[in-house]
Structure formats: structure tokens, C-alpha cells
Scaffold this motif. Structure first.
Motif, PDB file in Angstrom:
ATOM      1  N   SER A  61       0.825  -1.210   0.000  1.00  0.00           N
ATOM      2  CA  SER A  61       0.000   0.000   0.000  1.00  0.00           C
ATOM      3  C   SER A  61       0.858   1.258   0.000  1.00  0.00           C
ATOM      4  CB  SER A  61      -0.914   0.013   1.228  1.00  0.00           C
ATOM      5  OG  SER A  61      -1.682  -1.172   1.296  1.00  0.00           O
ATOM      6  N   SER A  62       0.542   2.191  -0.896  1.00  0.00           N
ATOM      7  CA  SER A  62       1.294   3.437  -0.999  1.00  0.00           C
ATOM      8  C   SER A  62       0.739   4.486  -0.034  1.00  0.00           C
ATOM      9  CB  SER A  62       1.227   3.976  -2.424  1.00  0.00           C
ATOM     10  OG  SER A  62       1.806   5.266  -2.503  1.00  0.00           O
ATOM     11  N   PHE A  63       1.641   5.152   0.688  1.00  0.00           N
ATOM     12  CA  PHE A  63       1.237   6.208   1.624  1.00  0.00           C
ATOM     13  C   PHE A  63       0.958   7.524   0.903  1.00  0.00           C
ATOM     14  CE2 PHE A  63       2.654   3.165   4.550  1.00  0.00           C
ATOM     15  CZ  PHE A  63       2.263   3.533   5.827  1.00  0.00           C
ATOM     16  N   ALA A  64       1.436   7.649  -0.330  1.00  0.00           N
ATOM     17  CA  ALA A  64       1.303   8.919  -1.053  1.00  0.00           C
ATOM     18  C   ALA A  64      -0.149   9.264  -1.343  1.00  0.00           C
ATOM     19  CB  ALA A  64       2.091   8.860  -2.357  1.00  0.00           C
ATOM     20  N   PHE A  65      -1.044   8.270  -1.349  1.00  0.00           N
ATOM     21  CA  PHE A  65      -2.435   8.499  -1.728  1.00  0.00           C
ATOM     22  C   PHE A  65      -3.383   8.509  -0.527  1.00  0.00           C
ATOM     23  CE2 PHE A  65      -0.262   6.805  -5.377  1.00  0.00           C
ATOM     24  CZ  PHE A  65      -0.779   7.511  -6.437  1.00  0.00           C
ATOM     25  N   ILE A  66      -2.840   8.583   0.681  1.00  0.00           N
ATOM     26  CA  ILE A  66      -3.689   8.516   1.879  1.00  0.00           C
ATOM     27  C   ILE A  66      -4.716   9.646   1.897  1.00  0.00           C
ATOM     28  CG2 ILE A  66      -3.675   8.872   4.383  1.00  0.00           C
ATOM     29  CD1 ILE A  66      -1.229   7.125   4.551  1.00  0.00           C
ATOM     30  N   ALA A  67      -4.285  10.877   1.614  1.00  0.00           N
ATOM     31  CA  ALA A  67      -5.200  12.025   1.703  1.00  0.00           C
ATOM     32  C   ALA A  67      -6.398  11.903   0.757  1.00  0.00           C
ATOM     33  CB  ALA A  67      -4.442  13.324   1.462  1.00  0.00           C
ATOM     34  N   PRO A  68      -6.194  11.692  -0.543  1.00  0.00           N
ATOM     35  CA  PRO A  68      -7.368  11.580  -1.422  1.00  0.00           C
ATOM     36  C   PRO A  68      -8.213  10.342  -1.148  1.00  0.00           C
ATOM     37  CG  PRO A  68      -5.357  11.118  -2.638  1.00  0.00           C
ATOM     38  CD  PRO A  68      -4.946  11.671  -1.314  1.00  0.00           C
ATOM     39  N   LEU A  69      -7.596   9.224  -0.783  1.00  0.00           N
ATOM     40  CA  LEU A  69      -8.374   8.030  -0.462  1.00  0.00           C
ATOM     41  C   LEU A  69      -9.231   8.247   0.785  1.00  0.00           C
ATOM     42  CD1 LEU A  69      -5.876   5.086  -1.144  1.00  0.00           C
ATOM     43  CD2 LEU A  69      -7.937   5.673  -2.437  1.00  0.00           C
ATOM     44  N   LEU A  86      -7.667   5.559  -8.820  1.00  0.00           N
ATOM     45  CA  LEU A  86      -6.527   4.655  -8.906  1.00  0.00           C
ATOM     46  C   LEU A  86      -6.348   4.119 -10.329  1.00  0.00           C
ATOM     47  CD1 LEU A  86      -6.860   2.643  -5.575  1.00  0.00           C
ATOM     48  CD2 LEU A  86      -5.426   4.628  -6.069  1.00  0.00           C
ATOM     49  N   VAL A  87      -7.444   3.911 -11.029  1.00  0.00           N
ATOM     50  CA  VAL A  87      -7.340   3.497 -12.430  1.00  0.00           C
ATOM     51  C   VAL A  87      -6.656   4.596 -13.240  1.00  0.00           C
ATOM     52  CG1 VAL A  87      -8.665   2.983 -14.517  1.00  0.00           C
ATOM     53  CG2 VAL A  87      -9.308   1.924 -12.350  1.00  0.00           C
ATOM     54  N   SER A  88      -6.986   5.850 -12.950  1.00  0.00           N
ATOM     55  CA  SER A  88      -6.334   6.963 -13.653  1.00  0.00           C
ATOM     56  C   SER A  88      -4.840   7.005 -13.335  1.00  0.00           C
ATOM     57  CB  SER A  88      -7.004   8.288 -13.288  1.00  0.00           C
ATOM     58  OG  SER A  88      -6.745   8.654 -11.940  1.00  0.00           O
ATOM     59  N   VAL A  89      -4.479   6.637 -12.113  1.00  0.00           N
ATOM     60  CA  VAL A  89      -3.062   6.546 -11.744  1.00  0.00           C
ATOM     61  C   VAL A  89      -2.362   5.490 -12.590  1.00  0.00           C
ATOM     62  CG1 VAL A  89      -1.487   5.831  -9.891  1.00  0.00           C
ATOM     63  CG2 VAL A  89      -3.378   7.385  -9.390  1.00  0.00           C
ATOM     64  N   ALA A  90      -3.025   4.345 -12.772  1.00  0.00           N
ATOM     65  CA  ALA A  90      -2.455   3.280 -13.601  1.00  0.00           C
ATOM     66  C   ALA A  90      -2.259   3.741 -15.041  1.00  0.00           C
ATOM     67  CB  ALA A  90      -3.366   2.053 -13.553  1.00  0.00           C
ATOM     68  N   MET A 213      -5.960  12.513  -7.985  1.00  0.00           N
ATOM     69  CA  MET A 213      -5.090  11.357  -7.762  1.00  0.00           C
ATOM     70  C   MET A 213      -4.081  11.104  -8.872  1.00  0.00           C
ATOM     71  SD  MET A 213      -7.878   8.778  -5.995  1.00  0.00           S
ATOM     72  CE  MET A 213      -6.642   7.620  -5.469  1.00  0.00           C
ATOM     73  N   ALA A 214      -4.445  11.344 -10.120  1.00  0.00           N
ATOM     74  CA  ALA A 214      -3.553  11.011 -11.234  1.00  0.00           C
ATOM     75  C   ALA A 214      -2.175  11.679 -11.117  1.00  0.00           C
ATOM     76  CB  ALA A 214      -4.219  11.369 -12.561  1.00  0.00           C
ATOM     77  N   PRO A 215      -2.074  12.977 -10.776  1.00  0.00           N
ATOM     78  CA  PRO A 215      -0.743  13.602 -10.713  1.00  0.00           C
ATOM     79  C   PRO A 215       0.175  12.994  -9.660  1.00  0.00           C
ATOM     80  CG  PRO A 215      -2.483  15.267 -10.824  1.00  0.00           C
ATOM     81  CD  PRO A 215      -3.155  13.964 -10.562  1.00  0.00           C
ATOM     82  N   ALA A 266      -3.501   2.201  -3.776  1.00  0.00           N
ATOM     83  CA  ALA A 266      -2.456   2.197  -4.800  1.00  0.00           C
ATOM     84  C   ALA A 266      -1.284   1.356  -4.323  1.00  0.00           C
ATOM     85  CB  ALA A 266      -2.010   3.628  -5.084  1.00  0.00           C
ATOM     86  N   GLN A 267      -0.594   0.716  -5.256  1.00  0.00           N
ATOM     87  CA  GLN A 267       0.541  -0.144  -4.925  1.00  0.00           C
ATOM     88  C   GLN A 267       1.851   0.550  -5.261  1.00  0.00           C
ATOM     89  OE1 GLN A 267      -0.096  -3.458  -3.504  1.00  0.00           O
ATOM     90  NE2 GLN A 267      -1.960  -2.250  -3.292  1.00  0.00           N
ATOM     91  N   THR A 268       2.879   0.231  -4.473  1.00  0.00           N
ATOM     92  CA  THR A 268       4.200   0.786  -4.723  1.00  0.00           C
ATOM     93  C   THR A 268       5.251  -0.168  -4.203  1.00  0.00           C
ATOM     94  OG1 THR A 268       5.587   2.765  -4.458  1.00  0.00           O
ATOM     95  CG2 THR A 268       4.377   2.029  -2.528  1.00  0.00           C
TER      96      THR A 268
END
Length: 388
Positions: A61-69, A86-90, A213-215, A266-268
Motif C-alpha cells: 500500500s502506498s502512503f502517497a495516496f492517503i489524503a485523497p483516499l 486509482l485506475v487513472s493513476v495506472a 489522484m492522477a498527478p 495504490a501499490q508501490t
């Protein structure tokens, strides 16, 4: 069969290393912890398939996306929108992977000098120091010290069988000590469900969640690059050339895409598991893949996961001190091996800024430190002045 049973404890070590961070993200955002474990396991297996088993790392699990999630799952109660984000991130991962393939990573790599790589590798470990010491070990220092001492002893003076599983030894010794101290609570195991299925989600796209999330994918890509540099130092093999950094991006993007569909974050790539590689010197991708299978089982069987979750925080804190410290030391080794001249004022400034930004910034510090180091290196003139 004998090699299989030898690999099992090595895989379990990686599970212990990633478990806390992987389940902490869903805890903080409102996602399901079981789904996060399943997503990390499946994502890691997919990553290894895409990279052809040449990048021995674990994805969690990625910590970078905690706020928007936390916003879309916890506040807006819209996991479908979170999944769409998350799909947009992919998709961003896929686009950048195509760009790297077109340009060639060698051309990109020339812009990343050793004076940036070494400090960034160290910062990856140092940025986690507060978590290991303040948030974990300091809860009960005695349990942390017992775990740390047992892991160090197993690594340095233990018999050959224990020297490859020092972290597991440290956790077991620390757990026994913590149980004797009354720090272990087994009640959650009794109340945990026997079977827990992932929460499958159909993404619902909105412009706001894509923009939110995408950026952030660009931030985690820089972290991925830093982790690959760490992996290069640990294994002595350049994974950015074979299978190539574009493969790493494809793998991480695919893992995040699948995670979105099963209700995970999101995965990292995980620095924690790179620390395990540095300590054990066991680089087989099969071991990491075994850890992924164990993670999936833990996600499906609630009681097993609950039992691992009873490991006291300070026990894992002692182990984390060793893990993160090894990563920080790898960065110093890179600077020495590349013969970076730190009597040069420009190099000293670059390294100094990377350390302070990376350690001092609480969120995404590694990515910002990397960007800061690169900008300073390429903008400042090299006047070859020695520090006073």
C-alpha cells in the motif's frame, strides 16, 4: 521439496516486513484491510510476471495516496470514485512507461548523477526513522531492544540456518518476551472472521477524483526509481537496464489497476522489503512471490491475519530500526563506491539539500528531495570550490 521448506521462512520474513504498512493505509483511509493484503499479493505477482522475475521487490500500500483516499472513501463514502482515481493513476504509469521506452532509460539515467543517487537512497531509509523509533520502538523500548538484539545476534553470530532468517528470529524472540510482559492481546483473533473476501469495486469516474489522484503517480514513480537504485546497490545488478525501468512502471501500474478493482489502495515498491534483502542477501524472486501468496492467504483468512496483527508495535519497531538503517547505509556505500567528491562545494550542497528535504518533509519527502537535488545539480555552476 527441501528447497521449498527452506524458502517458506524467508517468505514469511517479507510478510512481516510489509504487513504493518500495508494494513495501516486501509486503516487510515477506510478501505478494507483484507482487500489491501489480497491486492498487495496479487499486485506483486503481476509485477513479477511483467518484470520476468528480475526485480526481487514487494509491492504494498502506498502512503502517497492517503489524503485523497481518506477523502473519497472515508468522508464521501464513495469507494467507486476512489477506485476510478486509482485506475487513472495506472493510466499515468502506462503513459510514462511508453515515454521511457521511446526515449530510452539510458538517456534519462544520464541526468541522475551519483551525488544525487547516494543521498536519495539514504533518505529512503532515514525518512522512515521517525516511524521506527518514535511511533513504534518508543512505545516499549525494552521489547524493541530485545527484538533488535536477537535479530542482530542471529545475523552475525547465529548458525547458518538462522543467519538467513534474522528478522524472523528477532520477531519470534521479541514476541515471546512481549507475551511474558503482558503486551500481547489475543482477543482480536477470537473475534476475527474465518473467511474474508475482497470488496470488488466498479470504478465511477469523475473529473475531480482524476485530477486529485492522477498527478500523484509522478511522485510515486520517483520513489520507485529511488527504490530501484537501492535494489541495484543490494544485488549488484542494474534492474533499470534489465528488465528496464519501463517494465517496472508497467508492473506497478498494472498492480495499482488490479488493486483498484478489488477495493485496495495504490501499490508501490516497498523499502521495508528491500531492507530484508540487504540483511538476508537472499535475492530470489521466488521468495518474494512466496510472500505474495502468503499475503493473499492472510487476506482471505481473517484469523491468520489477526494473529500476525497481535505482534506488538515495539517488537516491529526494533526490527524496523535494523531494516531502515540498512537502507540508509546502502546510500553511503554508493557514494563511496562511486567516489563522489564531497570536498567539492556543489556536491556538498546537493547532498545536504537532499538530506534535509528528504528527512524534514513528512509526506513524499523522497520524491521532493530527488527533484530538489536534480534541479540544484543541473542549475548550479560547478566552480570546484572546496568547503571552508
Amino acid at each position: 521439496m527441501r528447497s521449498f521448506w527452506r524458502a517458506v521462512p524467508l517468505s514469511i520474513q517479507h510478510v512481516f516486513a510489509m504487513f504493518g504498512s500495508t494494513v495501516l493505509v486501509p486503516y487510515m483511509t477506510g478501505l478494507d484491510a483484507g482487500s489491501a493484503l489480497i491486492a498487495s499479493g496479487v499486485g506483486t505477482l503481476v509485477f513479477h510476471a511483467i518484470t520476468r522475475g528480475k526485480v526481487p521487490t514487494y509491492l504494498g500500500s502506498s502512503f502517497a495516496f492517503i489524503a485523497p483516499l481518506a477523502l473519497y472513501v472515508g468522508k464521501y463514502h464513495s469507494p467507486a470514485e476512489a477506485a476510478a482515481g486509482l485506475v487513472s493513476v495506472a493510466v499515468v504509469y502506462a503513459l510514462v512507461a511508453l515515454l521511457v521506452t521511446r526515449l530510452g532509460f539510458a538517456r534519462v539515467r544520464r541526468f541522475i548523477p551519483p551525488v544525487v543517487v547516494g543521498p536519495v537512497v539514504s533518505v529512503i531509509g532515514l525518512s522512515l526513522a521517525g516511524t521506527a523509533v518514535t511511533n513504534m520502538a518508543a512505545v516499549h523500548w525494552d521489547a524493541a531492544i530485545v527484538s533488535l538484539a536477537a535479530a542482530i545476534a542471529a545475523s552475525l553470530v547465529g548458525p547458518r540456518q538462522l543467519r538467513v532468517v534474522p528478522l524472523l528470529v528477532g520477531i519470534l524472540v521479541g514476541y515471546i518476551y512481549a507475551y511474558a510482559r503482558g503486551l500481547v492481546d489475543l482477543h482480536p483473533v477470537a473475534s476475527a472472521p474465518i473467511l474474508s473476501l475482497p470488496h470488488f469495486v466498479l470504478p465511477h469516474f469523475t473529473g475531480s477524483v482524476v485530477l486529485a489522484m492522477a498527478p500523484i503517480a509522478l511522485v510515486t514513480m520517483v520513489e520507485d526509481l529511488g527504490h530501484m537504485f537501492v535494489l541495484n546497490e543490494i544485488t549488484g545488478r542494474d534492474v533499470t537496464k534489465d528488465p528496464g525501468f519501463s517494465s517496472v512502471l508497467w508492473g506497478n501500474g498494472a498492480a495499482t489497476f488490479l488493486s483498484a478493482l478489488v477495493g485496495g489502495p495504490a501499490q508501490t515498491t516497498y523499502a521495508e522489503n528491500l531492507g530484508v534483502l540487504a540483511i538476508t542477501r537472499q535475492y530470489s524472486a521466488r521468495i518474494i512471490q512466496g510472500a505474495a501468496v502468503v499475503a493473499i492467504i492472510l487476506g482471505l483468512f481473517g484469523k491468520v491475519g489477526a494473529l500476525i496483527h497481535t505482534i506488538p508495535v515495539p517488537v516491529m519497531g526494533g526490527i524496523s530500526i535494523l531494516l531502515f538503517g540498512m537502507i540508509a547505509a546502502m546510500g553511503i556505500r554508493h557514494v563511496i563506491e562511486e567516489r563522489v567528491d564531497l570536498t567539492n562545494m556543489k556536491n556538498l550542497i546537493v547532498a545536504g539539500v537532499i538530506f534535509i528535504v528528504g528527512v524534514g518533509y513528512p509526506n513524499n519527502g523522497v520524491a521532493l528531495a530527488t527533484l530538489a537535488g536534480l534541479v540544484i545539480y543541473w542549475v548550479l555552476p560547478d566552480v570546484s570550490r572546496k568547503p571552508v
